[in-house]
Design an enzyme around this catalytic site. Structure first.
Site, short mmCIF file in Angstrom:
data_model
loop_
_atom_site.label_atom_id
_atom_site.label_comp_id
_atom_site.label_asym_id
_atom_site.label_seq_id
_atom_site.Cartn_x
_atom_site.Cartn_y
_atom_site.Cartn_z
N LYS A 190 49.61 35.70 31.25
CA LYS A 190 50.23 36.41 32.37
C LYS A 190 49.26 36.63 33.53
O LYS A 190 49.68 36.97 34.62
CB LYS A 190 50.85 37.73 31.91
CG LYS A 190 49.94 38.90 31.73
CD LYS A 190 50.78 40.17 31.63
CE LYS A 190 49.88 41.37 31.38
NZ LYS A 190 50.67 42.62 31.32
N ARG A 243 43.81 51.91 36.69
CA ARG A 243 43.15 50.65 36.38
C ARG A 243 42.26 50.86 35.17
O ARG A 243 42.16 51.94 34.63
CB ARG A 243 42.26 50.21 37.55
CG ARG A 243 42.89 49.34 38.64
CD ARG A 243 43.50 48.05 38.15
NE ARG A 243 42.70 47.26 37.21
CZ ARG A 243 41.77 46.39 37.54
NH1 ARG A 243 41.46 46.19 38.78
NH2 ARG A 243 41.15 45.69 36.61
N GLY A 244 41.60 49.80 34.77
CA GLY A 244 40.67 49.90 33.65
C GLY A 244 41.23 49.26 32.41
O GLY A 244 42.43 48.95 32.35
N ASN A 245 40.38 49.06 31.42
CA ASN A 245 40.85 48.41 30.19
C ASN A 245 41.69 49.38 29.35
O ASN A 245 41.82 50.56 29.68
CB ASN A 245 39.66 47.83 29.41
CG ASN A 245 38.68 48.91 28.95
OD1 ASN A 245 39.07 50.05 28.70
ND2 ASN A 245 37.43 48.54 28.83
N ARG A 255 56.47 47.49 36.13
CA ARG A 255 56.67 48.61 35.20
C ARG A 255 57.14 49.86 35.95
O ARG A 255 57.99 50.59 35.47
CB ARG A 255 55.35 48.90 34.44
CG ARG A 255 55.04 47.84 33.39
CD ARG A 255 53.66 48.03 32.78
NE ARG A 255 53.39 47.05 31.72
CZ ARG A 255 52.18 46.64 31.37
NH1 ARG A 255 51.11 47.12 32.01
NH2 ARG A 255 52.02 45.77 30.40
N1 PBG Z 1 46.89 42.37 33.66
C1 PBG Z 1 46.24 43.00 32.59
C2 PBG Z 1 46.54 42.39 31.27
N2 PBG Z 1 46.53 41.06 31.10
C3 PBG Z 1 46.85 40.80 29.80
C4 PBG Z 1 47.04 41.98 29.15
C5 PBG Z 1 47.33 42.12 27.72
C6 PBG Z 1 48.68 41.59 27.31
C7 PBG Z 1 48.86 40.12 27.29
O1 PBG Z 1 48.01 39.39 26.78
O2 PBG Z 1 49.88 39.65 27.83
C8 PBG Z 1 46.86 43.02 30.07
C9 PBG Z 1 46.94 44.45 29.82
C10 PBG Z 1 48.33 45.05 29.85
O3 PBG Z 1 49.22 44.56 30.55
O4 PBG Z 1 48.56 46.08 29.19
#
Ligand code: PBG
Length: 287
Positions: A65, A129-131, A112
């Site tokens: 994505k 933002r952020g992980n 979302r």
């Molecule tokens: N843009 C951030 C992103 N890119 C891929 C993932 C993880 C989910 C995936 O591999 O599709 C995420 C985090 C999220 O959306 O929660």
């Protein structure tokens, strides 16, 4: 690094080759800017592609994505492994319906946000933002009541314990390609492409092709309020897509199905039908 490790293990098992992980930091990892502003242009992808083209690494693993929809010169999509759960989830103390009025929910994704507002117009959506760990900590610290994240990312990190609710596609359609991975290598390396192809899953590729074609025709990136979901239903590829107004007030939502080999055509036709129903006007609106 986590998802690349999983791919490395699968590849070693299939091919007998050892795989060495090489860490590459991307702009998306370090930038503090909101993805809605910088997303869609390959911020998680470009540094890895540069490494490929420079011959520093043999192949790269991306979240599908995060890939821009356009082709990249000299780069081949060598494999799309079997897709993980594509759905979005709510992480917090309760399900969405049980959050108090005006609860603060963190997400920076216009897709979302639009769909959350359609489900619960009273919520306060807070851009973050952020992980995943950083985001979950904001809930643990009480800074936010809940956050919306991808199931696939949490599963790979071993954090499914944080999930309060999994959104079904009829409540919230995922991002095109969500839950799928992409293995890229240089297009001038056919033998490597064949090796990587041992972990390819054709139905995943058909599904994400249909989903990403919708996004491409709508000319959206990951900042577009576009949700899609394609999957196999009785040997056909079934695709649903939505474009939602940012304030959650209106949505266009349509479905189509056809032979998986026609994935691109299915996506293109559906995108054109969405446009005919005013999708471009909805995408142009902000707040
Ligand atoms: N843009 C951030 C992103 N890119 C891929 C993932 C993880 C989910 C995936 O591999 O599709 C995420 C985090 C999220 O959306 O929660």
């Amino acid at each position: 690094m986590t998802q690349s490790g999983l791919v490395a293990d699968a590849l070693s098992q299939r091919t007998g080759h050892a795989v060495e992980l090489v860490g590459v930091t991307t702009e998306g990892d370090v930038s503090k800017a909101l993805l809605a502003q910088i997303g869609g242009t390959g911020v998680f992808v470009n540094a890895l592609r540069d490494s490929l083209l420079a011959g520093e690494v043999d192949f790269a693993v991306h979240s599908l994505k995060d890939l821009p929809t356009g082709p990249a010169d000299g780069i081949a999509l060598a494999a799309t492994p079997p897709r993980d759960d594509p759905r979005d989830v709510l992480c917090g103390p309760s399900k969405l319906a049980d959050l108090p009025r005006g609860a603060r929910v963190g997400t920076g994704s216009p897709r979302r946000i639009a769909q959350l507002r359609a489900l619960r117009p009273d919520l306060e959506v807070v851009p973050i933002r952020g992980n995943a760990d950083t985001r979950l900590r904001k809930v643990a610290d009480g800074e936010l009541d809940a956050v919306v994240l991808a199931h696939a990312g949490l599963r790979r990190l071993g954090r499914l314990d944080a999930v309060a609710e999994i959104f079904e596609p009829d409540q919230m359609l995922p991002a095109p390609g969500q839950g799928a991975l992409a293995l890229e290598c240089r297009s001038d390396r056919p033998e490597l492409r064949d090796l990587l192809g041992t972990v390819d899953d054709p139905m995943t590729r058909a599904a994400v092709t249909a989903e990403r074609t919708v996004l491409a025709v709508l000319e959206g990136g990951c900042s577009a309020p576009v949700g899609t979901y394609a999957a196999e239903v009785e040997q056909k590829l079934h695709l649903t897509a939505t474009v939602a107004a940012f304030d959650g007030s209106r949505q266009v939502r349509l479905s189509a199905s056809g032979h998986p080999e026609r994935a691109e055509e299915i996506g293109r036709d559906l995108a054109r039908r969405l446009l005919a129903q005013g999708a471009d006007q909805l995408m142009g609106e902000r707040d």
